[in-house]
Design a protein around this motif. Structure first.
Motif, mmCIF file in Angstrom:
data_model
loop_
_atom_site.group_PDB
_atom_site.id
_atom_site.type_symbol
_atom_site.label_atom_id
_atom_site.label_comp_id
_atom_site.label_asym_id
_atom_site.label_seq_id
_atom_site.Cartn_x
_atom_site.Cartn_y
_atom_site.Cartn_z
ATOM 1 N N GLU A 43 13.743 -6.389 5.670
ATOM 2 C CA GLU A 43 14.216 -6.456 7.046
ATOM 3 C C GLU A 43 14.412 -5.067 7.631
ATOM 4 O OE1 GLU A 43 18.029 -7.702 9.772
ATOM 5 O OE2 GLU A 43 18.119 -7.966 7.606
ATOM 6 N N LEU A 44 15.010 -4.170 6.844
ATOM 7 C CA LEU A 44 15.256 -2.815 7.325
ATOM 8 C C LEU A 44 13.942 -2.087 7.579
ATOM 9 C CD1 LEU A 44 17.375 -0.729 8.035
ATOM 10 C CD2 LEU A 44 17.402 -0.018 5.633
ATOM 11 N N ALA A 45 12.957 -2.276 6.681
ATOM 12 C CA ALA A 45 11.659 -1.637 6.870
ATOM 13 C C ALA A 45 10.968 -2.162 8.123
ATOM 14 C CB ALA A 45 10.789 -1.869 5.640
ATOM 15 N N LEU A 46 11.019 -3.479 8.338
ATOM 16 C CA LEU A 46 10.401 -4.065 9.529
ATOM 17 C C LEU A 46 11.091 -3.591 10.801
ATOM 18 C CD1 LEU A 46 9.826 -7.716 8.252
ATOM 19 C CD2 LEU A 46 8.071 -5.998 8.732
ATOM 20 N N GLU A 47 12.409 -3.457 10.747
ATOM 21 C CA GLU A 47 13.144 -2.956 11.906
ATOM 22 C C GLU A 47 12.717 -1.526 12.224
ATOM 23 O OE1 GLU A 47 17.740 -2.338 13.490
ATOM 24 O OE2 GLU A 47 17.350 -2.866 11.394
ATOM 25 N N CYS A 48 12.587 -0.700 11.208
ATOM 26 C CA CYS A 48 12.174 0.687 11.397
ATOM 27 C C CYS A 48 10.795 0.754 12.049
ATOM 28 C CB CYS A 48 12.175 1.407 10.060
ATOM 29 S SG CYS A 48 11.503 3.084 10.113
ATOM 30 N N LEU A 49 9.851 -0.044 11.556
ATOM 31 C CA LEU A 49 8.493 -0.044 12.102
ATOM 32 C C LEU A 49 8.461 -0.584 13.528
ATOM 33 C CD1 LEU A 49 6.621 -1.230 8.894
ATOM 34 C CD2 LEU A 49 6.456 1.023 9.979
ATOM 35 N N GLY A 61 0.818 -1.197 0.000
ATOM 36 C CA GLY A 61 0.000 0.000 0.000
ATOM 37 C C GLY A 61 0.856 1.253 0.000
ATOM 38 N N ASP A 62 0.208 2.404 -0.153
ATOM 39 C CA ASP A 62 0.934 3.669 -0.263
ATOM 40 C C ASP A 62 1.776 3.970 0.973
ATOM 41 O OD1 ASP A 62 -0.148 4.033 -2.743
ATOM 42 O OD2 ASP A 62 -1.734 5.406 -2.072
ATOM 43 N N ALA A 63 1.218 3.751 2.164
ATOM 44 C CA ALA A 63 1.953 4.071 3.394
ATOM 45 C C ALA A 63 3.183 3.182 3.535
ATOM 46 C CB ALA A 63 1.032 3.907 4.607
ATOM 47 N N ALA A 64 3.019 1.901 3.236
ATOM 48 C CA ALA A 64 4.152 0.976 3.339
ATOM 49 C C ALA A 64 5.232 1.337 2.321
ATOM 50 C CB ALA A 64 3.670 -0.458 3.126
ATOM 51 N N GLU A 65 4.819 1.658 1.098
ATOM 52 C CA GLU A 65 5.801 2.045 0.082
ATOM 53 C C GLU A 65 6.546 3.313 0.503
ATOM 54 O OE1 GLU A 65 4.829 2.354 -3.951
ATOM 55 O OE2 GLU A 65 4.227 0.245 -4.186
ATOM 56 N N HIS A 66 5.825 4.214 1.176
ATOM 57 C CA HIS A 66 6.462 5.455 1.633
ATOM 58 C C HIS A 66 7.576 5.152 2.635
ATOM 59 C CE1 HIS A 66 6.799 9.738 2.467
ATOM 60 N NE2 HIS A 66 6.786 9.444 3.757
ATOM 61 N N VAL A 67 7.373 4.141 3.495
ATOM 62 C CA VAL A 67 8.415 3.750 4.453
ATOM 63 C C VAL A 67 9.673 3.331 3.703
ATOM 64 C CG1 VAL A 67 9.071 2.062 6.217
ATOM 65 C CG2 VAL A 67 6.783 3.093 6.254
ATOM 66 N N GLY A 95 -0.207 -2.147 12.518
ATOM 67 C CA GLY A 95 -0.892 -2.610 11.318
ATOM 68 C C GLY A 95 -0.006 -2.536 10.086
ATOM 69 N N LEU A 96 0.802 -1.472 10.015
ATOM 70 C CA LEU A 96 1.724 -1.323 8.894
ATOM 71 C C LEU A 96 2.801 -2.401 8.936
ATOM 72 C CD1 LEU A 96 1.886 0.651 6.548
ATOM 73 C CD2 LEU A 96 3.439 2.065 7.911
ATOM 74 N N TYR A 97 3.266 -2.714 10.135
ATOM 75 C CA TYR A 97 4.258 -3.787 10.300
ATOM 76 C C TYR A 97 3.696 -5.098 9.772
ATOM 77 C CZ TYR A 97 7.644 -6.901 12.583
ATOM 78 O OH TYR A 97 8.605 -7.850 12.832
ATOM 79 N N VAL A 98 2.479 -5.427 10.176
ATOM 80 C CA VAL A 98 1.857 -6.678 9.742
ATOM 81 C C VAL A 98 1.688 -6.691 8.223
ATOM 82 C CG1 VAL A 98 -0.260 -8.056 9.845
ATOM 83 C CG2 VAL A 98 0.711 -7.081 11.946
ATOM 84 N N GLU A 99 1.333 -5.546 7.632
ATOM 85 C CA GLU A 99 1.175 -5.486 6.171
ATOM 86 C C GLU A 99 2.490 -5.795 5.465
ATOM 87 O OE1 GLU A 99 0.476 -2.302 2.538
ATOM 88 O OE2 GLU A 99 -0.047 -1.704 4.580
ATOM 89 N N VAL A 100 3.575 -5.170 5.921
ATOM 90 C CA VAL A 100 4.878 -5.395 5.293
ATOM 91 C C VAL A 100 5.318 -6.834 5.489
ATOM 92 C CG1 VAL A 100 7.325 -4.769 5.353
ATOM 93 C CG2 VAL A 100 5.569 -2.986 5.488
ATOM 94 N N ARG A 101 5.156 -7.344 6.701
ATOM 95 C CA ARG A 101 5.536 -8.736 6.976
ATOM 96 C C ARG A 101 4.755 -9.702 6.097
ATOM 97 N NH1 ARG A 101 2.916 -11.248 12.092
ATOM 98 N NH2 ARG A 101 1.224 -11.163 10.544
ATOM 99 N N ASN A 102 3.438 -9.524 6.033
ATOM 100 C CA ASN A 102 2.610 -10.432 5.239
ATOM 101 C C ASN A 102 2.920 -10.333 3.750
ATOM 102 O OD1 ASN A 102 1.407 -11.259 7.591
ATOM 103 N ND2 ASN A 102 -0.503 -10.143 7.270
ATOM 104 N N ALA A 103 3.189 -9.112 3.273
ATOM 105 C CA ALA A 103 3.531 -8.949 1.859
ATOM 106 C C ALA A 103 4.807 -9.698 1.524
ATOM 107 C CB ALA A 103 3.691 -7.468 1.537
ATOM 108 N N LEU A 104 5.783 -9.623 2.415
ATOM 109 C CA LEU A 104 7.043 -10.326 2.201
ATOM 110 C C LEU A 104 6.829 -11.830 2.099
ATOM 111 C CD1 LEU A 104 10.105 -10.791 2.187
ATOM 112 C CD2 LEU A 104 10.065 -10.564 4.683
#
Length: 326
Positions: A64-70, A48-54, A89-98
């Motif tokens: 891994e770096l994105a998940l660490e940041c979140l 999603g847009d918010a995750a891509e912004h991260v 919620g954003l963490y879960v989205e990134v994790r699940n997408a991976l």
């Protein structure tokens, strides 16, 4: 490039010699399973847009770096008494997408010629790979497989890496190095690297359950697109630094299979090229135009100056045979 021909040796003509070291690239995995012929996981993840912004803000495509940041954002918000729901919620989205993307492209257990891969690994003292899929791991844990050591034998559960306890005793074992991490490896807030096993993680394609917004562990693998960014990520991991240093210090005759040693892996080519001149046998896909084969030879000579290079047809090597071959 004109000084190079398009002839390729048969691996059988080289196999009788001593090749203590093996370096594997994505060509090995892609030969096993078409799904591995993808580009970037980030490009396929559908974030999603918010995750891509991260990711854009961090200037990375490393999950891994994105998940660490979140994770640390959640810790900070919690310490300030702020609501952490959106960050979690954003963490879960990134994790699940991976992990959803990984599962969608990953070879099934039953499709991996584990016995053939295990036999091939047994012919080498040291194996280095930039692949992060589970094919190699699955091939080393089957009953009766060759003794393969991955350096994760320390810590309370004997599944952590300790740079002070990384000596392999015995001449018969094969030392396995994941240069860019792997799906079953993790890194935590203490700076410690470790691995999940079937005993600790159930199905290793389902390890996402262990990475929650509160978890101090994150997947350990390098997915950045440039060599500079990959080196930066490697520098943050004791295990990855150890593996790259081992490749840099390895001066044994080496087989390079399925690895292009391209610009995004310049750090790998540099490490491989260090040390005294030696023989390096490089696989080349034979079903391509002669001009492309000559181009591969020219590029490899430029990347590995001073070494004695042999080029062989990848399809004649056990790791390049049809996936259905046992």
């Amino acid at each position: 490039m004109d000084r190079f021909d398009a002839d390729l040796a048969d691996w059988g003509d080289l196999a009788g010699e001593e090749w203590p070291t093996l370096l594997l690239g994505n060509g090995f995995s892609a030969n096993l399973w078409p799904g591995f012929r993808y580009g970037s996981l980030f490009e396929q993840a559908g974030l999603g847009d918010a995750a891509e912004h991260v990711f854009r803000s961090l200037r990375t495509d490393n999950f891994e770096l994105a998940l660490e940041c979140l994770h640390h954002a959640r810790v900070t918000l919690h310490a300030l008494g702020e609501n952490t729901k959106k960050v979690s919620g954003l963490y879960v989205e990134v994790r699940n997408a991976l992990f959803d993307t990984v599962r969608s492209v990953h070879v099934p257990w039953g499709e991996v010629p584990r016995a053939r891969i295990a036999r091939a690994l047994a012919g080498h003292q040291s194996v280095f790979t930039t692949n992060y899929d589970l094919s190699l791991y699955w091939s080393t844990v089957q009953p009766g497989s060759h003794d393969v050591r991955d350096f994760f034998w320390s810590g309370p559960d004997h599944h952590e890496f300790d740079p002070g306890n990384a000596r392999v005793f015995g001449a018969g074992a094969t030392r396995l190095h994941y240069l860019h991490g792997a799906l079953h490896l993790w890194h935590d807030d203490r700076g410690v690297d470790g691995k999940w096993t079937h005993a600790t993680g159930g199905s290793l394609l389902e390890v996402a359950q262990h990475y929650t917004p509160r978890s101090t562990r994150r997947p350990l693998y390098v997915s950045e697109g440039t060599s500079v960014m990959k080196r930066r990520r490697i520098g943050r991991s004791p295990y990855l630094r150890f593996c790259l240093r081992r490749l840099r210090r390895d001066e044994a005759p080496t087989v390079v299979f399925g690895h292009s040693l391209g610009a995004s892996d310049e750090h790998v080519a540099t490490a491989l090229g260090k040390g005294a001149p030696r023989r390096i046998a490089i696989s080349v896909w034979p079903e391509q135009a002669a001009r492309d084969i000559r181009a591969v030879k020219a590029r490899m000579h430029a990347a590995l100056p001073g070494h004695d290079l042999d080029f062989f047809a990848s399809t004649t090597h056990p790791l390049g045979m049809a996936p259905s071959t046992p």
